[in-house]
Write an enzyme that holds these catalytic residues in place. Structure first.
Site, PDB file in Angstrom:
ATOM      1  N   ASN A   8      -3.541  -2.237  -6.487  1.00 57.90           N
ATOM      2  CA  ASN A   8      -2.618  -1.167  -6.125  1.00 57.90           C
ATOM      3  C   ASN A   8      -3.295  -0.337  -5.032  1.00 57.90           C
ATOM      4  O   ASN A   8      -4.189   0.455  -5.320  1.00 57.90           O
ATOM      5  CB  ASN A   8      -2.320  -0.318  -7.370  1.00 57.90           C
ATOM      6  CG  ASN A   8      -1.325   0.791  -7.091  1.00 57.90           C
ATOM      7  OD1 ASN A   8      -0.888   0.983  -5.946  1.00 57.90           O
ATOM      8  ND2 ASN A   8      -0.978   1.529  -8.112  1.00 57.90           N
ATOM      9  N   ARG A  89       0.726  -4.581  -5.553  1.00 58.98           N
ATOM     10  CA  ARG A  89       1.877  -3.726  -5.749  1.00 58.98           C
ATOM     11  C   ARG A  89       2.425  -3.321  -4.382  1.00 58.98           C
ATOM     12  O   ARG A  89       1.661  -2.906  -3.509  1.00 58.98           O
ATOM     13  CB  ARG A  89       1.450  -2.475  -6.513  1.00 58.98           C
ATOM     14  CG  ARG A  89       2.571  -1.495  -6.637  1.00 58.98           C
ATOM     15  CD  ARG A  89       2.084  -0.186  -7.192  1.00 58.98           C
ATOM     16  NE  ARG A  89       3.209   0.710  -7.372  1.00 58.98           N
ATOM     17  CZ  ARG A  89       3.114   2.029  -7.307  1.00 58.98           C
ATOM     18  NH1 ARG A  89       1.944   2.593  -7.083  1.00 58.98           N
ATOM     19  NH2 ARG A  89       4.164   2.777  -7.472  1.00 58.98           N
ATOM     20  N   HIS A 178       9.343   2.423  -9.835  1.00 59.00           N
ATOM     21  CA  HIS A 178       8.805   2.181 -11.184  1.00 59.00           C
ATOM     22  C   HIS A 178       9.411   0.920 -11.802  1.00 59.00           C
ATOM     23  O   HIS A 178       9.385   0.742 -13.020  1.00 59.00           O
ATOM     24  CB  HIS A 178       9.113   3.330 -12.150  1.00 59.00           C
ATOM     25  CG  HIS A 178       8.311   4.580 -11.933  1.00 59.00           C
ATOM     26  ND1 HIS A 178       8.771   5.824 -12.274  1.00 59.00           N
ATOM     27  CD2 HIS A 178       7.073   4.786 -11.420  1.00 59.00           C
ATOM     28  CE1 HIS A 178       7.867   6.729 -11.990  1.00 59.00           C
ATOM     29  NE2 HIS A 178       6.819   6.129 -11.453  1.00 59.00           N
ATOM     30  N   ARG A 238       7.626  16.899  -7.884  1.00 61.90           N
ATOM     31  CA  ARG A 238       8.842  16.587  -7.108  1.00 61.90           C
ATOM     32  C   ARG A 238      10.058  17.269  -7.723  1.00 61.90           C
ATOM     33  O   ARG A 238      10.152  17.406  -8.937  1.00 61.90           O
ATOM     34  CB  ARG A 238       9.090  15.081  -7.087  1.00 61.90           C
ATOM     35  CG  ARG A 238       7.997  14.287  -6.412  1.00 61.90           C
ATOM     36  CD  ARG A 238       8.413  12.830  -6.264  1.00 61.90           C
ATOM     37  NE  ARG A 238       7.314  12.013  -5.801  1.00 61.90           N
ATOM     38  CZ  ARG A 238       6.869  10.930  -6.444  1.00 61.90           C
ATOM     39  NH1 ARG A 238       7.440  10.530  -7.558  1.00 61.90           N
ATOM     40  NH2 ARG A 238       5.862  10.237  -5.949  1.00 61.90           N
ATOM     41  N   GLU A 383       1.868  -1.850 -15.880  1.00 67.77           N
ATOM     42  CA  GLU A 383       2.340  -2.450 -14.636  1.00 67.77           C
ATOM     43  C   GLU A 383       1.372  -3.521 -14.130  1.00 67.77           C
ATOM     44  O   GLU A 383       1.781  -4.517 -13.550  1.00 67.77           O
ATOM     45  CB  GLU A 383       2.523  -1.349 -13.580  1.00 67.77           C
ATOM     46  CG  GLU A 383       3.716  -0.460 -13.887  1.00 67.77           C
ATOM     47  CD  GLU A 383       3.623   0.926 -13.283  1.00 67.77           C
ATOM     48  OE1 GLU A 383       2.837   1.751 -13.784  1.00 67.77           O
ATOM     49  OE2 GLU A 383       4.349   1.196 -12.308  1.00 67.77           O
TER      50      GLU A 383
END
Ligand code: ADP
Length: 397
Positions: A8, A89, A178, A238, A383
């Site tokens: 990642n 990723r 996601h 956010r 993940e």
């Protein structure tokens, strides 16, 4: 048996996990942070041990070399040839990718062409891939997209009501994010739904970044994040969904550009912005304990937005068989789970067992009672294993 690396890459970081596949055994993991600085940080976790080093790392290629050298030095591998495949990723797959793809020129070109949609992320993901390619030119690689799982949405769920030519010319639409996590959670959910013919699942990935997906028969029908991860529920820093005119009005009031306000909506809003304290739910909880009203308001807003989307997705799915809580907050905060359930229980007849809920921190299990109309489970997401699985299955099997 083969060693496969899940990667990642961020703009200034490179995270990795090395697996023995197909056993899915984690051999080691690590991260290079502050890439581009003289005081970059390299951390390696292996057999319960954690080693951290501060040193200059000038770019991602150097971070990759450093990582592989560290694996040899620690005798985790004898030489680089032991790594048989890598999985990377990639945040934005646009409308091109509905599942993972083997890296070749075409894949690379498409990811590159999507950079305007995810400037920081896709560019960094490509830099990471290219750094590995330079050092391990013969090792095959796959790209695993955060958006891929959401490609099954219908236009009613992904088109924004802006002039349609923006959809056609610029690819303006909801892509979600996601997706790798929601797919993992969807796969894991089936064991709780053996007696259900067409399972309806609402998966809540509630971490620092947060999103919710509505999933029917293992396919995503709706998700909260939008064109970018800024959309949907309120998050650590956010805004999530807000009236777009807030952007214009705040720019005028604060004499800021759209770009500046966009950064504020991404990095200085959410729990941090409302509480004025922190983006971390633990800090907010502690402040609430101390009677801080803004912290309380911030958390009430956060929980309300999660509950609202669960309600929306309940309708969208025509019911629900399972609600999943996952990621940093969803896995570790019984208080948050309780607050969300309190908001939805009257309408949806959901009931959780207090003790079970309190016990589950970072562990998997059901927290609903037998009377609950919808099962509720905590499922830690993973993940990286999805990335390693795709790399193994698509390249080595
Ligand atoms: P991301 O991957 O988006 O950075 P994570 O899924 O790792 O985020 O979630 C990080 C967040 O999870 C932290 O900011 C914190 O709010 C929350 N968190 C982590 N551990 C706990 C805990 N033990 N109790 C409550 N919240 C926690």
């Amino acid at each position: 048996m083969a060693k496969v690396m899940a990667i990642n890459a961020g703009s200034s970081s490179l995270k990795f996990k090395l697996y023995e596949m197909p056993e899915e055994k984690v051999i080691c993991s690590g991260i290079a942070e502050r890439i581009g600085h003289d005081d970059a940080i390299f951390t390696l976790k292996y057999q319960g041990d954690k080693k951290t080093e501060i040193l200059p790392i000038k770019d991602h290629a150097q971070a990759v070399k450093l990582t592989l050298d560290a694996l040899v030095k620690e005798k985790i591998i004898i030489n680089f040839d032991e790594i048989k495949a890598t999985g990377h990723r990639v945040v934005q797959g646009g409308s091109y990718f509905s599942h993972s793809e083997v890296f070749n020129k075409d894949t690379e070109d498409k990811i590159e062409s999507l950079i305007p949609l995810a400037p920081l992320h896709n560019a960094a993901n490509l830099v990471g891939f290219r750094a590995f390619k330079t050092i391990l030119p013969d090792v095959p690689a796959v790209a695993v997209f955060d958006t891929a799982f959401h490609q099954t949405m219908e236009p009613q769920d992904y088109i924004y009501p802006v002039p349609y030519e923006y959809v056609e010319k610029y690819g303006v639409r909801r892509y979600g994010a996601h997706g790798t996590s929601h797919l993992y959670l969807s796969n894991e959910s089936f064991k709780y739904l053996k007696d259900v013919k067409h399972p309806k699942v609402i998966s809540c990935h509630i971490g620092s970044g947060a999103s919710i997906s509505a999933i029917k028969d293992g396919k995503c029908v709706a998700t909260t994040m939008g064109l970018t991860p800024l959309g949907g529920i309120m998050m650590g820093t956010r805004t999530g969904d807000i009236d777009p005119s807030v952007m214009k009005y705040c720019c005028e009031c604060e004499h800021k550009t759209v770009e500046e306000m966009y950064q504020i909506f991404n990095k200085k809003s959410g729990l941090l912005g409302v509480s004025g304290i922190s983006n971390d739910s633990r800090d907010i909880m502690a402040a609430i304990e101390n009677g801080n009203k803004r912290a309380e308001l911030a958390y009430q807003l956060f929980v309300r937005r999660i509950a609202d989307f669960i309600g929306q997705y309940y309708v969208r799915l025509g019911g629900a068989d399972l609600i999943i809580f996952s990621a940093g907050i969803g896995e570790n905060s019984p208080e948050t789970r309780q607050m969300v359930i309190d908001e939805i229980k009257e309408a949806l007849h959901v009931e959780i067992n207090d003790e079970l809920n309190k016990q589950l921190k970072g562990k998997e299990g059901l927290i609903s009672t037998s009377k609950s109309a919808i099962k509720v489970a905590v499922i830690p997401t993973d993940e990286e294993i999805m990335i390693a699985r795709d790399a193994y299955n698509m390249l080595l099997k």
